[in-house]
Scaffold this motif. Structure first.
Motif, PDB file in Angstrom:
ATOM      1  N   THR A 103      11.065  -5.115   0.909  1.00  0.00           N
ATOM      2  CA  THR A 103      10.092  -4.580  -0.038  1.00  0.00           C
ATOM      3  C   THR A 103       9.198  -3.596   0.703  1.00  0.00           C
ATOM      4  OG1 THR A 103       8.547  -6.407   0.354  1.00  0.00           O
ATOM      5  CG2 THR A 103      10.032  -6.621  -1.544  1.00  0.00           C
ATOM      6  N   ASN A 105       5.643  -0.724  -0.226  1.00  0.00           N
ATOM      7  CA  ASN A 105       4.645  -0.424  -1.245  1.00  0.00           C
ATOM      8  C   ASN A 105       4.793   1.030  -1.709  1.00  0.00           C
ATOM      9  OD1 ASN A 105       3.008   1.257   0.519  1.00  0.00           O
ATOM     10  ND2 ASN A 105       2.285  -0.637   1.466  1.00  0.00           N
ATOM     11  N   TYR A 106       4.076   1.354  -2.757  1.00  0.00           N
ATOM     12  CA  TYR A 106       4.166   2.680  -3.363  1.00  0.00           C
ATOM     13  C   TYR A 106       3.771   3.775  -2.366  1.00  0.00           C
ATOM     14  CZ  TYR A 106       4.574   0.025  -7.682  1.00  0.00           C
ATOM     15  OH  TYR A 106       5.000  -0.838  -8.649  1.00  0.00           O
ATOM     16  N   SER A 107       2.785   3.491  -1.550  1.00  0.00           N
ATOM     17  CA  SER A 107       2.331   4.442  -0.537  1.00  0.00           C
ATOM     18  C   SER A 107       3.447   4.749   0.456  1.00  0.00           C
ATOM     19  CB  SER A 107       1.104   3.875   0.183  1.00  0.00           C
ATOM     20  OG  SER A 107       0.680   4.744   1.189  1.00  0.00           O
ATOM     21  N   HIS A 108       4.226   3.746   0.806  1.00  0.00           N
ATOM     22  CA  HIS A 108       5.347   3.943   1.725  1.00  0.00           C
ATOM     23  C   HIS A 108       6.339   4.961   1.153  1.00  0.00           C
ATOM     24  CE1 HIS A 108       8.269   2.745   4.843  1.00  0.00           C
ATOM     25  NE2 HIS A 108       9.160   2.933   3.878  1.00  0.00           N
ATOM     26  N   THR A 119       0.622   8.726  -4.395  1.00  0.00           N
ATOM     27  CA  THR A 119       0.994   7.335  -4.651  1.00  0.00           C
ATOM     28  C   THR A 119       1.069   7.023  -6.148  1.00  0.00           C
ATOM     29  OG1 THR A 119       0.019   6.694  -2.550  1.00  0.00           O
ATOM     30  CG2 THR A 119       0.400   4.937  -4.144  1.00  0.00           C
ATOM     31  N   VAL A 140       9.787  -2.262  -4.763  1.00  0.00           N
ATOM     32  CA  VAL A 140       8.483  -1.654  -4.488  1.00  0.00           C
ATOM     33  C   VAL A 140       7.395  -2.546  -5.074  1.00  0.00           C
ATOM     34  CG1 VAL A 140       7.051   0.409  -4.699  1.00  0.00           C
ATOM     35  CG2 VAL A 140       9.550   0.638  -4.562  1.00  0.00           C
ATOM     36  N   ILE A 141       6.448  -2.922  -4.210  1.00  0.00           N
ATOM     37  CA  ILE A 141       5.352  -3.800  -4.606  1.00  0.00           C
ATOM     38  C   ILE A 141       4.021  -3.126  -4.278  1.00  0.00           C
ATOM     39  CG2 ILE A 141       6.743  -5.890  -4.333  1.00  0.00           C
ATOM     40  CD1 ILE A 141       5.326  -6.343  -1.629  1.00  0.00           C
ATOM     41  N   ARG A 142       2.935  -3.741  -4.718  1.00  0.00           N
ATOM     42  CA  ARG A 142       1.607  -3.184  -4.439  1.00  0.00           C
ATOM     43  C   ARG A 142       1.238  -3.411  -2.980  1.00  0.00           C
ATOM     44  NH1 ARG A 142      -1.995  -5.574  -9.242  1.00  0.00           N
ATOM     45  NH2 ARG A 142      -2.936  -6.432  -7.377  1.00  0.00           N
ATOM     46  N   LYS A 143       0.303  -2.627  -2.510  1.00  0.00           N
ATOM     47  CA  LYS A 143      -0.171  -2.720  -1.124  1.00  0.00           C
ATOM     48  C   LYS A 143      -0.740  -4.100  -0.800  1.00  0.00           C
ATOM     49  CE  LYS A 143      -1.576   1.084   1.487  1.00  0.00           C
ATOM     50  NZ  LYS A 143      -2.375   2.278   1.642  1.00  0.00           N
ATOM     51  N   ASP A 144      -1.326  -4.769  -1.806  1.00  0.00           N
ATOM     52  CA  ASP A 144      -1.923  -6.088  -1.572  1.00  0.00           C
ATOM     53  C   ASP A 144      -0.898  -7.231  -1.631  1.00  0.00           C
ATOM     54  OD1 ASP A 144      -1.375  -6.386  -4.287  1.00  0.00           O
ATOM     55  OD2 ASP A 144      -3.474  -6.566  -4.886  1.00  0.00           O
ATOM     56  N   GLY A 148       3.091  -5.875  -8.748  1.00  0.00           N
ATOM     57  CA  GLY A 148       2.890  -4.606  -9.452  1.00  0.00           C
ATOM     58  C   GLY A 148       3.625  -4.641 -10.781  1.00  0.00           C
TER      59      GLY A 148
END
Length: 172
Positions: A103, A105-108, A119, A140-144, A148
């Protein structure tokens, strides 16, 4: 352009596959949020004909069966994007580089496509992915660390991630 479609069942629900003569252009759960919109976009590109058999659709259906049995981790069905902007398509191409069982995150993904300030646009593009599962937006998951969103329902995202974690341990 002639487009052919067929519906079929998977362990996570009914899916629809749309193909040209030689490439898959859509794979979607029929109850996903973006399904009607994607179908309308494809109708603008060509005529849609329901078929009982199509070699490309048979190939993806077979690969999905193998995937759900834990016997397939890479999809080989030829694909092509008939929808989406060049930005969206670059996001979808980046998603295909993600390894099974992983997994990010969106930023990645924004960094992968060299658009680190995009993002939110990346998240929007992911939500319009026309090739569910084989373009693995569910990874893809959220940064936290939270899941998502997921166009086809969070319960499916959870199941896909859980399934891929099992596959990863068997192919490692």
């Amino acid at each position: 352009m002639k487009l052919y479609f067929q519906d079929f069942q998977t362990p996570l629900g009914e899916m629809c596959a749309v193909a040209t003569q030689d490439t898959l252009v859509m794979l979607s759960f029929k109850d996903s949020k973006d399904y009607p919109t994607t179908i309308q976009k494809l109708k603008k590109r060509g005529s849609l004909t329901r078929v009982s058999h199509h070699p490309i659709i048979a190939q993806i259906a077979s690969e999905l069966t193998a995937y759900f049995y834990g016997e397939c981790s890479i999809f080989k069905t030829p694909t092509r994007y008939l929808t989406g902007t060049s930005f969206q398509q670059s996001v979808w191409e980046a998603l295909q580089q993600l390894k099974i069982g992983s997994t990010v995150n969106y930023s990645h993904i924004a960094h992968m496509i060299e658009r680190p300030q995009s993002t939110r646009a990346v998240a929007t593009a992911i939500g319009h992915n026309p090739l569910s599962i084989i373009v693995p937006c569910h990874r893809v998951i959220r940064k936290d660390g939270q899941l998502g969103g997921f166009n086809s329902g969070l319960y499916r995202k959870k199941q896909l991630l859980k399934h891929e974690a099992r596959i990863k341990t068997t192919i490692s």
